[in-house]
Write an enzyme that holds these catalytic residues in place. Sequence first.
Site, PDB file in Angstrom:
ATOM      1  N   HIS A 221      78.035 128.001  -3.610  1.00  0.00           N
ATOM      2  CA  HIS A 221      78.607 127.967  -2.252  1.00  0.00           C
ATOM      3  C   HIS A 221      79.617 129.075  -1.961  1.00  0.00           C
ATOM      4  CE1 HIS A 221      82.113 126.052  -4.182  1.00  0.00           C
ATOM      5  NE2 HIS A 221      82.789 126.444  -3.133  1.00  0.00           N
TER       6      HIS A 221
HETATM    7  C1  UD1 Z   1      85.720 125.993   1.501  1.00  0.00           C
HETATM    8  C2  UD1 Z   1      86.868 126.727   0.818  1.00  0.00           C
HETATM    9  C3  UD1 Z   1      86.497 127.025  -0.621  1.00  0.00           C
HETATM   10  C4  UD1 Z   1      86.063 125.759  -1.332  1.00  0.00           C
HETATM   11  C5  UD1 Z   1      84.990 125.037  -0.555  1.00  0.00           C
HETATM   12  C6  UD1 Z   1      84.696 123.719  -1.206  1.00  0.00           C
HETATM   13  C7  UD1 Z   1      88.191 128.224   2.267  1.00  0.00           C
HETATM   14  C8  UD1 Z   1      88.432 129.628   2.680  1.00  0.00           C
HETATM   15  N1  UD1 Z   1      87.117 128.019   1.489  1.00  0.00           N
HETATM   16  O1  UD1 Z   1      84.609 126.854   1.527  1.00  0.00           O
HETATM   17  O2  UD1 Z   1      87.608 127.572  -1.292  1.00  0.00           O
HETATM   18  O3  UD1 Z   1      85.565 126.108  -2.607  1.00  0.00           O
HETATM   19  O4  UD1 Z   1      85.440 124.807   0.791  1.00  0.00           O
HETATM   20  O5  UD1 Z   1      83.479 123.195  -0.826  1.00  0.00           O
HETATM   21  O6  UD1 Z   1      88.938 127.351   2.654  1.00  0.00           O
HETATM   22  N2  UD1 Z   1      79.874 123.473   6.918  1.00  0.00           N
HETATM   23  C9  UD1 Z   1      79.100 122.439   7.408  1.00  0.00           C
HETATM   24  N3  UD1 Z   1      79.581 121.185   7.307  1.00  0.00           N
HETATM   25  C10 UD1 Z   1      80.799 120.885   6.779  1.00  0.00           C
HETATM   26  C11 UD1 Z   1      81.583 121.944   6.303  1.00  0.00           C
HETATM   27  C12 UD1 Z   1      81.118 123.228   6.379  1.00  0.00           C
HETATM   28  O7  UD1 Z   1      77.995 122.655   7.879  1.00  0.00           O
HETATM   29  O8  UD1 Z   1      81.167 119.682   6.717  1.00  0.00           O
HETATM   30  C13 UD1 Z   1      79.327 124.852   6.977  1.00  0.00           C
HETATM   31  C14 UD1 Z   1      79.673 125.560   8.292  1.00  0.00           C
HETATM   32  O9  UD1 Z   1      78.581 126.370   8.625  1.00  0.00           O
HETATM   33  C15 UD1 Z   1      80.843 126.434   7.886  1.00  0.00           C
HETATM   34  C16 UD1 Z   1      80.504 126.777   6.431  1.00  0.00           C
HETATM   35  O10 UD1 Z   1      79.885 125.624   5.915  1.00  0.00           O
HETATM   36  O11 UD1 Z   1      80.989 127.566   8.690  1.00  0.00           O
HETATM   37  C17 UD1 Z   1      81.704 127.157   5.593  1.00  0.00           C
HETATM   38  O12 UD1 Z   1      82.695 126.109   5.634  1.00  0.00           O
HETATM   39  P1  UD1 Z   1      84.227 126.453   5.328  1.00  0.00           P
HETATM   40  O13 UD1 Z   1      84.997 125.199   5.260  1.00  0.00           O
HETATM   41  O14 UD1 Z   1      84.708 127.517   6.221  1.00  0.00           O
HETATM   42  O15 UD1 Z   1      84.169 127.130   3.902  1.00  0.00           O
HETATM   43  P2  UD1 Z   1      83.458 126.652   2.577  1.00  0.00           P
HETATM   44  O16 UD1 Z   1      82.410 127.642   2.245  1.00  0.00           O
HETATM   45  O17 UD1 Z   1      83.075 125.232   2.687  1.00  0.00           O
HETATM   46  N1  UDP Z   2      80.841 117.740  -5.683  1.00  0.00           N
HETATM   47  C1  UDP Z   2      80.293 116.577  -5.163  1.00  0.00           C
HETATM   48  N2  UDP Z   2      79.043 116.646  -4.606  1.00  0.00           N
HETATM   49  C2  UDP Z   2      78.327 117.798  -4.561  1.00  0.00           C
HETATM   50  C3  UDP Z   2      78.901 118.977  -5.098  1.00  0.00           C
HETATM   51  C4  UDP Z   2      80.177 118.909  -5.636  1.00  0.00           C
HETATM   52  O1  UDP Z   2      80.912 115.516  -5.210  1.00  0.00           O
HETATM   53  O2  UDP Z   2      77.202 117.781  -4.039  1.00  0.00           O
HETATM   54  C5  UDP Z   2      82.202 117.676  -6.259  1.00  0.00           C
HETATM   55  C6  UDP Z   2      82.310 118.194  -7.668  1.00  0.00           C
HETATM   56  O3  UDP Z   2      81.983 117.172  -8.595  1.00  0.00           O
HETATM   57  C7  UDP Z   2      83.743 118.633  -7.747  1.00  0.00           C
HETATM   58  C8  UDP Z   2      84.027 119.131  -6.336  1.00  0.00           C
HETATM   59  O4  UDP Z   2      83.033 118.532  -5.506  1.00  0.00           O
HETATM   60  O5  UDP Z   2      84.604 117.561  -8.034  1.00  0.00           O
HETATM   61  C9  UDP Z   2      83.909 120.619  -6.287  1.00  0.00           C
HETATM   62  O6  UDP Z   2      83.868 121.012  -4.957  1.00  0.00           O
HETATM   63  P1  UDP Z   2      83.235 122.399  -4.493  1.00  0.00           P
HETATM   64  O7  UDP Z   2      82.257 122.878  -5.484  1.00  0.00           O
HETATM   65  O8  UDP Z   2      82.771 122.187  -3.104  1.00  0.00           O
HETATM   66  O9  UDP Z   2      84.513 123.350  -4.387  1.00  0.00           O
HETATM   67  P2  UDP Z   2      85.422 124.166  -5.415  1.00  0.00           P
HETATM   68  O10 UDP Z   2      85.781 123.282  -6.546  1.00  0.00           O
HETATM   69  O11 UDP Z   2      84.657 125.376  -5.821  1.00  0.00           O
HETATM   70  O12 UDP Z   2      86.578 124.560  -4.570  1.00  0.00           O
END
Ligand code: UD1
Ligand code: UDP
Length: 384
Positions: A221
């Site tokens: 991601h």
């Molecule tokens: C964010 C965090 C990242 C973290 C990740 C965990 C920042 C800059 N990034 O990244 O550090 O590792 O969360 O998962 O804060 N979207 C949906 N549904 C949702 C949420 C997001 O469709 O419920 C899609 C949207 O298209 C959105 C994209 O995901 O634009 C990115 O979401 P965003 O929260 O901006 O960043 P993440 O990639 O999720």
């Molecule tokens: N996780 C989850 N379901 C998923 C993928 C991840 O519950 O489908 C959990 C995972 O076990 C961990 C956390 O989400 O505890 C990690 O989140 P993510 O990978 O989104 O973000 P990051 O840790 O890189 O910020």
Amino acid sequence: MKHFKILTIIGARPQIIKAAALSRAIKRKFADRIKEVIVHTGQHYDENMSQVFFDELAIPHPNYNLNVGSGSHGKQTATMIEGIEEILLKEKPNAIVLYGDTNSTLAGAIAASKISIPVVHIEAGLRSFNKSMPEEINRILCDHVSTLLFTPTKAGFNNLLKEGFKENNQAPFSIDNPKIYHCGDVMYDNSLYFSAIAEEKTSILKTHNLQKGEFVLATIHRNNNTDEPIRLTTLFNAINKIATENKIRFIIPLHPRTAKLLPKNLSSQLYTAIKTSKYINIIEPVSFLEMIALEKNAKLIMTDSGGVQKEAFFFQKPCIILRSETEWVELVNCGSAKIADADETKIVDAYNYFSKTTALQFPGLFGEGTAAEFICEKILKYIV
Ligand code: UD1
Ligand code: UDP
């Protein structure tokens, strides 16, 4: 007795999970002294990226939801700052508690520090030394306005020392006289706590007909992997190659960001190959208990997630890191994880290496499963 009020900011999936550890510790040991107000920024909002964790991990329902949703960094963070400031002024908490390095973390840090509310940063000190990562900017800025900083690893603690934080500051602590602690990882607290019930309470292995040790779990991601077509293509080429040549199943709970970009950033040929492969299952994001069940039973884990790298370690699985560096350097140093970047040869070589190597080391690096209690005690003692 008058309660000490903390205001917890959550927003992204991993923060909701991390917050469960502190909420549990408060309920178990500190309910008579700490009152927690939870603010959800709404950064993550899909049912399977947010609500599922509240239901499953028994986290109190947020007192506020800013419903900020997705957007550019500036717009998203600015909207959060405005909303958090308003709530801080109304609730007047003794401290704000922030997790990790997302835009929700940064917004909380800016909003609170500007109006002199002490910042408690959990998962402080981690560095990738790569400022092209938005998270690196978020975590550095948050650390430098914090009053209490809790690092999960020794490396995190040492990073703070190198940035000028002092080990021996004396109370009273403040933004100008912060205190740093190496206290273990709240995610380890959670993994220990939920591990016992994960397989019993979920049916994910059965649903996908997965056998212990006979599948690879993968998550992708990170913005540089999803948004750059060449990197995304390389990652899925590597997965397809390993799956086909080794006849090994891949289960990939895909983040919505990646799911949206897959058809756009892969060639139609590769996209079709991945979607029709009998070895590759791309599924919706799973719940935390389902994720633990998958992690515990996988042969190996491939990921660019920070949290999943660590959980691979907690459950003693080899991990291939799909990034060019990691904040969790201990995992690589002790040999259970390999950095393979988005490099097909490195990924395939790492898979072959871990398939042959059985004697991996998983020393206790993340505490005793009591980090959340330690944090609550220090907050009560040192935030005035
Ligand atoms: C964010 C965090 C990242 C973290 C990740 C965990 C920042 C800059 N990034 O990244 O550090 O590792 O969360 O998962 O804060 N979207 C949906 N549904 C949702 C949420 C997001 O469709 O419920 C899609 C949207 O298209 C959105 C994209 O995901 O634009 C990115 O979401 P965003 O929260 O901006 O960043 P993440 O990639 O999720
Ligand atoms: N996780 C989850 N379901 C998923 C993928 C991840 O519950 O489908 C959990 C995972 O076990 C961990 C956390 O989400 O505890 C990690 O989140 P993510 O990978 O989104 O973000 P990051 O840790 O890189 O910020």
